[in-house]
Design a protein around this motif. Sequence first.
Motif, PDB file in Angstrom:
ATOM      1  N   ILE A 111     -58.346   6.852 -29.891  1.00  0.00           N
ATOM      2  CA  ILE A 111     -58.703   8.263 -30.097  1.00  0.00           C
ATOM      3  C   ILE A 111     -58.511   8.583 -31.575  1.00  0.00           C
ATOM      4  O   ILE A 111     -57.423   8.378 -32.118  1.00  0.00           O
ATOM      5  CB  ILE A 111     -57.823   9.196 -29.245  1.00  0.00           C
ATOM      6  N   ASP A 112     -59.559   9.087 -32.220  1.00  0.00           N
ATOM      7  CA  ASP A 112     -59.479   9.307 -33.669  1.00  0.00           C
ATOM      8  C   ASP A 112     -59.406  10.780 -34.059  1.00  0.00           C
ATOM      9  O   ASP A 112     -59.533  11.118 -35.236  1.00  0.00           O
ATOM     10  CB  ASP A 112     -60.664   8.644 -34.376  1.00  0.00           C
ATOM     11  N   TRP A 114     -57.045  14.411 -33.623  1.00  0.00           N
ATOM     12  CA  TRP A 114     -55.753  14.954 -33.208  1.00  0.00           C
ATOM     13  C   TRP A 114     -55.873  15.798 -31.945  1.00  0.00           C
ATOM     14  O   TRP A 114     -55.092  15.645 -31.006  1.00  0.00           O
ATOM     15  CB  TRP A 114     -55.156  15.786 -34.340  1.00  0.00           C
ATOM     16  N   LYS A 116     -58.104  15.747 -29.584  1.00  0.00           N
ATOM     17  CA  LYS A 116     -58.396  14.919 -28.413  1.00  0.00           C
ATOM     18  C   LYS A 116     -57.147  14.163 -27.953  1.00  0.00           C
ATOM     19  O   LYS A 116     -56.958  13.925 -26.757  1.00  0.00           O
ATOM     20  CB  LYS A 116     -59.527  13.936 -28.730  1.00  0.00           C
ATOM     21  N   THR A 117     -56.310  13.789 -28.908  1.00  0.00           N
ATOM     22  CA  THR A 117     -55.060  13.109 -28.562  1.00  0.00           C
ATOM     23  C   THR A 117     -54.142  14.045 -27.787  1.00  0.00           C
ATOM     24  O   THR A 117     -53.523  13.653 -26.791  1.00  0.00           O
ATOM     25  CB  THR A 117     -54.353  12.610 -29.837  1.00  0.00           C
ATOM     26  N   GLU A 120     -55.541  14.409 -24.292  1.00  0.00           N
ATOM     27  CA  GLU A 120     -55.277  13.193 -23.514  1.00  0.00           C
ATOM     28  C   GLU A 120     -53.827  13.162 -23.043  1.00  0.00           C
ATOM     29  O   GLU A 120     -53.541  12.866 -21.874  1.00  0.00           O
ATOM     30  CB  GLU A 120     -55.576  11.962 -24.376  1.00  0.00           C
ATOM     31  N   LEU A 217     -49.110   5.954 -24.844  1.00  0.00           N
ATOM     32  CA  LEU A 217     -49.918   6.447 -25.956  1.00  0.00           C
ATOM     33  C   LEU A 217     -49.090   6.274 -27.225  1.00  0.00           C
ATOM     34  O   LEU A 217     -47.921   6.666 -27.259  1.00  0.00           O
ATOM     35  CB  LEU A 217     -50.291   7.910 -25.743  1.00  0.00           C
ATOM     36  N   GLU A 219     -49.191   6.885 -31.450  1.00  0.00           N
ATOM     37  CA  GLU A 219     -49.852   7.461 -32.616  1.00  0.00           C
ATOM     38  C   GLU A 219     -49.710   6.516 -33.810  1.00  0.00           C
ATOM     39  O   GLU A 219     -48.663   5.902 -34.007  1.00  0.00           O
ATOM     40  CB  GLU A 219     -49.212   8.805 -32.957  1.00  0.00           C
ATOM     41  N   TYR A 228     -51.417  12.070 -39.190  1.00  0.00           N
ATOM     42  CA  TYR A 228     -52.132  11.494 -38.049  1.00  0.00           C
ATOM     43  C   TYR A 228     -53.390  10.769 -38.513  1.00  0.00           C
ATOM     44  O   TYR A 228     -54.170  11.288 -39.311  1.00  0.00           O
ATOM     45  CB  TYR A 228     -52.516  12.598 -37.065  1.00  0.00           C
ATOM     46  N   ALA A 231     -54.905   7.256 -32.473  1.00  0.00           N
ATOM     47  CA  ALA A 231     -53.937   6.921 -31.426  1.00  0.00           C
ATOM     48  C   ALA A 231     -54.519   5.866 -30.500  1.00  0.00           C
ATOM     49  O   ALA A 231     -55.733   5.816 -30.283  1.00  0.00           O
ATOM     50  CB  ALA A 231     -53.550   8.165 -30.632  1.00  0.00           C
ATOM     51  N   VAL A 233     -54.315   4.355 -26.610  1.00  0.00           N
ATOM     52  CA  VAL A 233     -53.926   4.650 -25.232  1.00  0.00           C
ATOM     53  C   VAL A 233     -54.105   3.369 -24.428  1.00  0.00           C
ATOM     54  O   VAL A 233     -55.146   2.717 -24.530  1.00  0.00           O
ATOM     55  CB  VAL A 233     -54.806   5.769 -24.629  1.00  0.00           C
TER      56      VAL A 233
END
Length: 257
Positions: A111-112, A114, A116-117, A120, A217, A219, A228, A231, A233
């Motif tokens: 996940i690129d 923040w 969306k992280t 999630e 997960l 980071e 950031y 991340a 997952v």
Amino acid sequence: GIESSTEIIRKLELTQKRYYTNLKRLIDAGLIEKEDGRYTHTTLGKIFYSLIEVLRNAVEHEDKLSLIDRILKVKNLSAEEAEEIIRVILKDVELMPSGYLTNIFGSTKVIDKWEKTIQEAIWQINKSKKEILFACKHYDIRLMEACLAAAQRRVKVYYLLDKELKISRLSQSFLNFLFTSNGIPRDLSNILKSSLFEVKYANLPQSFLVIDEEYSLIEVLTPIRREYSFAFVFHNKKLSRKLSEAFNELWKNGESM
């Protein structure tokens, strides 16, 4: 591993004080350990080192990645044409070895963004059944609320905050409100007074989340600004258990509120 601290100090041109201060931080963070007179990576350390190597490789080819971003924005370019151009740009460039992530983590997602992280993490927290281990370098009230809601469902939550957040007025005010205010709902007050939701502070290398020893997960921060970047997952019971062990070590050495 490190066999000679004297040699490393000389090569890195560090003072002894700075070297041993940073070494202690890595040990406290659970990234390295001393075994048979040598300092070596722990399992968690190997994971973070691998992630940093991937990030470093990407940074070295930042110009090519930026060019790819511009190509993808060209509206009159078909997907097939864009893919062919990208293949040419990345010819002889091995950003990530074939099977690299799968070999390390099993089923993996990157996940690129923040936001969306955060989404999630909240989604997975909402699905938790038994236990949440959350080492967090950032203050985001949505994550705290999701963990509190999980505790109300009788999920055991261990919330480990980075020590730097101690000086954040916003996070400190919110935590003080939670743990001292009489104005919060009775159910939530009972949760905070129970052992279902516990908070400590520790020096954290990165944020990471482990749920039910199955989902994790991690980071990855930018190497210089420590902001950031992206991340990972993954669903891998063995590695999730290893991360749980690393978390427990950080928790054991953490400071209570």
